[in-house]
Design a protein around this motif. Structure first.
Motif, PDB file in Angstrom:
ATOM      1  N   ALA A  91       0.731  -1.553  -0.130  1.00 27.52           N
ATOM      2  CA  ALA A  91      -0.015  -0.128   0.073  1.00 27.52           C
ATOM      3  C   ALA A  91       1.135   1.167   0.640  1.00 27.52           C
ATOM      4  CB  ALA A  91      -0.637   0.410   1.094  1.00 27.52           C
ATOM      5  N   LYS A  92       2.289   0.883  -0.040  1.00 28.22           N
ATOM      6  CA  LYS A  92       3.229   2.127   0.383  1.00 28.22           C
ATOM      7  C   LYS A  92       3.697   2.668  -0.967  1.00 28.22           C
ATOM      8  CE  LYS A  92       3.943   3.405   4.883  1.00 28.22           C
ATOM      9  NZ  LYS A  92       4.284   2.320   5.850  1.00 28.22           N
ATOM     10  N   LEU A  93       3.371   1.913  -2.034  1.00 25.29           N
ATOM     11  CA  LEU A  93       3.483   1.803  -3.041  1.00 25.29           C
ATOM     12  C   LEU A  93       3.297   2.701  -3.914  1.00 25.29           C
ATOM     13  CD1 LEU A  93       4.620  -1.597  -4.810  1.00 25.29           C
ATOM     14  CD2 LEU A  93       6.470  -0.048  -3.268  1.00 25.29           C
ATOM     15  N   SER A  94       3.833   3.663  -5.137  1.00 24.67           N
ATOM     16  CA  SER A  94       3.524   4.259  -6.173  1.00 24.67           C
ATOM     17  C   SER A  94       2.378   4.013  -6.088  1.00 24.67           C
ATOM     18  CB  SER A  94       4.164   4.632  -7.143  1.00 24.67           C
ATOM     19  OG  SER A  94       4.040   3.573  -8.307  1.00 24.67           O
ATOM     20  N   TYR A  95       0.866   4.871  -7.331  1.00 26.99           N
ATOM     21  CA  TYR A  95      -0.149   3.525  -7.483  1.00 26.99           C
ATOM     22  C   TYR A  95      -0.236   3.068  -8.910  1.00 26.99           C
ATOM     23  CZ  TYR A  95      -5.534   5.159  -7.731  1.00 26.99           C
ATOM     24  OH  TYR A  95      -7.019   4.714  -8.125  1.00 26.99           O
ATOM     25  N   GLY A  96       1.154   3.605  -9.978  1.00 25.97           N
ATOM     26  CA  GLY A  96       1.076   2.045 -10.608  1.00 25.97           C
ATOM     27  C   GLY A  96       1.433   1.306 -10.310  1.00 25.97           C
ATOM     28  N   ASN A  97       2.549   1.202  -9.458  1.00 26.63           N
ATOM     29  CA  ASN A  97       2.622   0.017  -9.098  1.00 26.63           C
ATOM     30  C   ASN A  97       1.863  -0.909  -7.584  1.00 26.63           C
ATOM     31  OD1 ASN A  97       5.545  -0.009 -10.128  1.00 26.63           O
ATOM     32  ND2 ASN A  97       6.213   1.325  -8.601  1.00 26.63           N
ATOM     33  N   GLN A  98       0.976  -0.169  -6.864  1.00 20.86           N
ATOM     34  CA  GLN A  98       0.039  -0.802  -6.268  1.00 20.86           C
ATOM     35  C   GLN A  98      -0.562  -1.602  -7.587  1.00 20.86           C
ATOM     36  OE1 GLN A  98      -2.328   1.323  -3.097  1.00 20.86           O
ATOM     37  NE2 GLN A  98      -0.369   3.089  -2.538  1.00 20.86           N
ATOM     38  N   ARG A  99      -0.701  -1.205  -8.124  1.00 22.96           N
ATOM     39  CA  ARG A  99      -1.742  -1.850  -9.661  1.00 22.96           C
ATOM     40  C   ARG A  99      -1.521  -3.361 -10.907  1.00 22.96           C
ATOM     41  NH1 ARG A  99      -7.691  -0.864  -9.702  1.00 22.96           N
ATOM     42  NH2 ARG A  99      -7.499   0.873 -10.724  1.00 22.96           N
ATOM     43  N   ARG A 100       0.058  -3.543 -10.316  1.00 25.43           N
ATOM     44  CA  ARG A 100       0.863  -4.354 -10.672  1.00 25.43           C
ATOM     45  C   ARG A 100      -0.081  -5.249  -9.457  1.00 25.43           C
ATOM     46  NH1 ARG A 100       4.719  -3.189 -15.089  1.00 25.43           N
ATOM     47  NH2 ARG A 100       4.486  -1.425 -15.665  1.00 25.43           N
ATOM     48  N   VAL A 101       0.589  -4.680  -8.149  1.00 29.31           N
ATOM     49  CA  VAL A 101      -0.037  -5.255  -7.326  1.00 29.31           C
ATOM     50  C   VAL A 101      -0.997  -6.691  -7.435  1.00 29.31           C
ATOM     51  CG1 VAL A 101       0.540  -5.992  -4.606  1.00 29.31           C
ATOM     52  CG2 VAL A 101       1.691  -4.540  -5.752  1.00 29.31           C
ATOM     53  N   GLU A 102      -2.197  -5.323  -7.568  1.00 31.42           N
ATOM     54  CA  GLU A 102      -3.722  -5.739  -7.852  1.00 31.42           C
ATOM     55  C   GLU A 102      -3.212  -6.998  -8.728  1.00 31.42           C
ATOM     56  OE1 GLU A 102      -6.734  -3.622  -8.246  1.00 31.42           O
ATOM     57  OE2 GLU A 102      -7.258  -4.307  -5.824  1.00 31.42           O
ATOM     58  N   ILE A 103      -2.774  -6.715 -10.201  1.00 37.42           N
ATOM     59  CA  ILE A 103      -3.233  -7.660 -11.466  1.00 37.42           C
ATOM     60  C   ILE A 103      -1.946  -9.092 -11.292  1.00 37.42           C
ATOM     61  CG2 ILE A 103      -2.111  -7.118 -13.143  1.00 37.42           C
ATOM     62  CD1 ILE A 103      -2.820  -4.971 -13.376  1.00 37.42           C
ATOM     63  N   ALA A 104      -0.951  -9.139 -10.018  1.00 34.18           N
ATOM     64  CA  ALA A 104      -0.063 -10.240  -9.039  1.00 34.18           C
ATOM     65  C   ALA A 104      -1.357 -10.659  -8.895  1.00 34.18           C
ATOM     66  CB  ALA A 104       0.910  -9.320  -9.246  1.00 34.18           C
ATOM     67  N   ARG A 105      -1.752  -9.849  -7.981  1.00 36.74           N
ATOM     68  CA  ARG A 105      -2.263 -10.771  -6.867  1.00 36.74           C
ATOM     69  C   ARG A 105      -3.622 -11.758  -8.128  1.00 36.74           C
ATOM     70  NH1 ARG A 105      -5.259  -7.596  -2.774  1.00 36.74           N
ATOM     71  NH2 ARG A 105      -6.159  -6.802  -4.057  1.00 36.74           N
ATOM     72  N   ALA A 106      -4.210 -11.265  -8.925  1.00 36.88           N
ATOM     73  CA  ALA A 106      -4.825 -11.602  -9.969  1.00 36.88           C
ATOM     74  C   ALA A 106      -4.575 -13.357 -10.680  1.00 36.88           C
ATOM     75  CB  ALA A 106      -6.314 -10.890 -10.559  1.00 36.88           C
ATOM     76  N   LEU A 107      -3.518 -12.408 -11.108  1.00 34.46           N
ATOM     77  CA  LEU A 107      -2.614 -13.740 -11.816  1.00 34.46           C
ATOM     78  C   LEU A 107      -2.663 -15.321 -10.861  1.00 34.46           C
ATOM     79  CD1 LEU A 107      -0.070 -11.335 -14.058  1.00 34.46           C
ATOM     80  CD2 LEU A 107      -2.532 -12.447 -14.973  1.00 34.46           C
ATOM     81  N   ALA A 108      -1.742 -14.768  -9.389  1.00 36.59           N
ATOM     82  CA  ALA A 108      -1.239 -15.830  -8.497  1.00 36.59           C
ATOM     83  C   ALA A 108      -2.435 -16.705  -8.844  1.00 36.59           C
ATOM     84  CB  ALA A 108      -1.167 -15.618  -7.090  1.00 36.59           C
ATOM     85  N   MET A 109      -4.645 -16.427  -8.835  1.00 39.12           N
ATOM     86  CA  MET A 109      -5.278 -17.531  -8.866  1.00 39.12           C
ATOM     87  C   MET A 109      -4.970 -17.882  -9.863  1.00 39.12           C
ATOM     88  SD  MET A 109      -7.403 -14.533  -7.682  1.00 39.12           S
ATOM     89  CE  MET A 109      -8.832 -15.427  -6.271  1.00 39.12           C
ATOM     90  N   ASP A 147     -11.189  -3.694 -14.019  1.00 34.06           N
ATOM     91  CA  ASP A 147     -12.561  -2.957 -13.702  1.00 34.06           C
ATOM     92  C   ASP A 147     -11.435  -1.224 -13.721  1.00 34.06           C
ATOM     93  OD1 ASP A 147     -14.273  -1.069 -13.476  1.00 34.06           O
ATOM     94  OD2 ASP A 147     -15.107  -2.575 -11.382  1.00 34.06           O
ATOM     95  N   GLU A 148     -11.782  -0.575 -14.909  1.00 33.47           N
ATOM     96  CA  GLU A 148     -10.934   1.241 -15.273  1.00 33.47           C
ATOM     97  C   GLU A 148      -9.230   0.567 -13.968  1.00 33.47           C
ATOM     98  OE1 GLU A 148     -12.917   4.012 -15.139  1.00 33.47           O
ATOM     99  OE2 GLU A 148     -14.388   3.334 -14.884  1.00 33.47           O
ATOM    100  N   PRO A 149      -8.272  -0.146 -14.605  1.00 35.21           N
ATOM    101  CA  PRO A 149      -7.053   0.068 -14.407  1.00 35.21           C
ATOM    102  C   PRO A 149      -6.334   0.799 -14.352  1.00 35.21           C
ATOM    103  CG  PRO A 149      -6.973  -1.402 -16.658  1.00 35.21           C
ATOM    104  CD  PRO A 149      -8.467  -1.047 -15.734  1.00 35.21           C
ATOM    105  N   THR A 150      -6.291   1.768 -15.898  1.00 35.82           N
ATOM    106  CA  THR A 150      -5.808   3.358 -15.734  1.00 35.82           C
ATOM    107  C   THR A 150      -6.316   4.582 -15.076  1.00 35.82           C
ATOM    108  OG1 THR A 150      -6.114   3.596 -17.955  1.00 35.82           O
ATOM    109  CG2 THR A 150      -4.199   1.437 -17.724  1.00 35.82           C
ATOM    110  N   ALA A 151      -7.426   3.877 -14.080  1.00 39.38           N
ATOM    111  CA  ALA A 151      -7.556   5.167 -13.824  1.00 39.38           C
ATOM    112  C   ALA A 151      -7.041   5.916 -12.481  1.00 39.38           C
ATOM    113  CB  ALA A 151      -9.049   5.124 -13.055  1.00 39.38           C
TER     114      ALA A 151
END
Ligand SMILES: Nc1ncnc2c1ncn2[C@@H]1O[C@H](COP(=O)(O)OP(=O)(O)OP(=O)(O)O)[C@@H](O)[C@H]1O
Length: 262
Positions: free
Chosen positions: A156-174, A182-186
Motif C-alpha cells: 500500500a506504500k508503493l506508487s499508484y501504478g505499482n499498487q495496480r501491478r500488485v493487484e494484477i499480480a494477485r489476480a494472476l496468482a489465482m 475494472d478501470e485499471p488505468t484510472a
C-alpha cells in the motif's frame, strides 16, 4: 442486438439487475472470444461495474444467465467463480496496509495451497509442497509484472501504478483463464498507463483472455480486439475498435451531443 456467440469463453445472456427503480443492467447480452482482449466502455453510471459484479457473484441478477466455458455460473459464490478460472481487479485499489508485496500476491495463491488451517498448523508434507510451489509461483509472477525488487515493501506504500501491478499480480496468482480489469488505468499518469497497457498485452500473450472496463477510448482502441458499448445498462454497439470509434450513437452517448454534431 441480443444475438450472442455462445461459443465464447464467457457468455452473458439477457442479464438484468435493478437497484430500487434504477435499471443498472437491462437485458444485456454479449460474448467474449477466448484469447481476446474485450473492452466494455460507456459513460459514468452506464452499468459497467455492475456487469463485473454480476459475473463474479457479488450481485445476483434479476434475470439472465452467465456462462463460463459452457458452465452456468450465474449467482455462483465469488470464491467459486475465482476457482472456476475468473479473477479480477477492482476500480478502487484494495490492498491490506500491513502486507508486503510478496505476502499480498501469495494470498492469491490460496487457491493452489487450499488455505486450510489444519495442514498449515501441523505443517503436513502436502502443505509444505504446496507452500513451496505457491512461493515459486509468486516469484515467477513478481518477475513477470516487474515487482520482484519491491517484494519486501508494503504494497500500500508503493506508487499508484505499482499498487495496480500488485493487484494484477494477485489476480494472476489465482491462475485465471479470464481476467477482469475494472478501470485499471484510472488515475494513472500517461507513462504508467503505457506501461500497464504493455503489461496487459503480455498477460494476454500468455493465453489469458481479458475483459477490461475503461473510460479511456485511446486505451481500448489500441488494446482491444472487440468493444461492447453500454449506456443505461443496455448494449449500444459492439464491434472492433475501428467500427466503434466512428459509430455516431457511441460518439453521442460517450462524448455528448455537442461533440457528435461538431
Ligand atoms: N450497490 C448499488 N446500490 C444502488 N445502486 C447502484 C449500486 N451499484 C450501482 N448502482 C447504480 O447502478 C447504475 C450503474 O452503476 P455502475 O457502477 O455499474 O456504472 P459504471 O458504468 O460502472 O459507472 P462508472 O463509470 O461511474 O464507474 C448507477 O446508476 C449506479 O448508481
Amino acid at each position: 442486438m441480443n444475438n450472442v456467440n455462445s461459443d465464447g469463453i464467457l457468455t452473458i445472456k439477457n442479464l438484468s439487475k435493478s437497484f430500487g427503480g434504477i435499471k443498472a443492467v437491462n437485458d444485456l447480452s454479449f460474448s467474449i472470444t477466448e484469447g481476446h482482449i474485450h473492452a466494455v466502455i460507456g459513460p459514468n453510471g452506464a452499468g459497467k461495474s455492475t456487469v463485473f459484479n454480476l459475473i463474479t457473484g457479488v450481485f445476483m441478477p434479476d434475470n439472465g444467465e452467465v456462462r463460463f466455458k459452457n458452465r452456468n455460473i450465474t449467482s455462483m459464490r465469488t470464491d467459486h467463480v475465482a476457482k472456476a478460472g475468473i479473477s479480477r481487479t477492482f476500480q478502487n485499489i484494495r490492498l491490506f496496509p500491513e502486507m508486503t508485496v510478496f505476502e499480498t500476491v501469495l494470498m492469491g495463491t490460496y487457491l493452489i495451497t487450499g488455505g486450510k488451517v489444519f495442514p498449515a498448523l501441523f505443517l503436513t508434507k502436502n502443505f509444505r509442497n504446496n507452500e513451496k510451489a505457491a512461493k515459486e509461483r509468486v516469484e515467477e509472477i513478481l518477475h513477470f509484472v516487474g515487482l520482484w525488487d519491491m517484494r519486501d515493501e508494503y504494497a500500500a506504500k508503493l506508487s499508484y501504478g505499482n499498487q495496480r501491478r500488485v493487484e494484477i499480480a494477485r489476480a494472476l496468482a489465482m491462475n485465471p483463464q479470464l481476467l477482469l480489469l475494472d478501470e485499471p488505468t484510472a488515475g494513472m499518469n500517461p507513462q504508467e498507463t503505457k506501461e500497464l497497457m504493455d503489461l496487459f498485452s503480455l498477460v494476454n500473450k500468455q493465453g489469458i483472455t481479458i475483459l477490461i472496463i475503461a473510460h479511456d477510448m485511446n486505451l481500448v482502441n489500441v488494446l482491444s480486439d472487440q468493444i461492447t458499448v453500454i449506456n443505461f445498462g443496455e448494449k449500444l454497439a459492439e464491434g472492433p475498435p475501428k467500427m466503434i470509434h466512428n459509430h455516431p450513437a457511441v460518439i453521442e452517448a460517450y462524448m455528448g451531443r455537442a461533440e457528435a454534431n461538431a
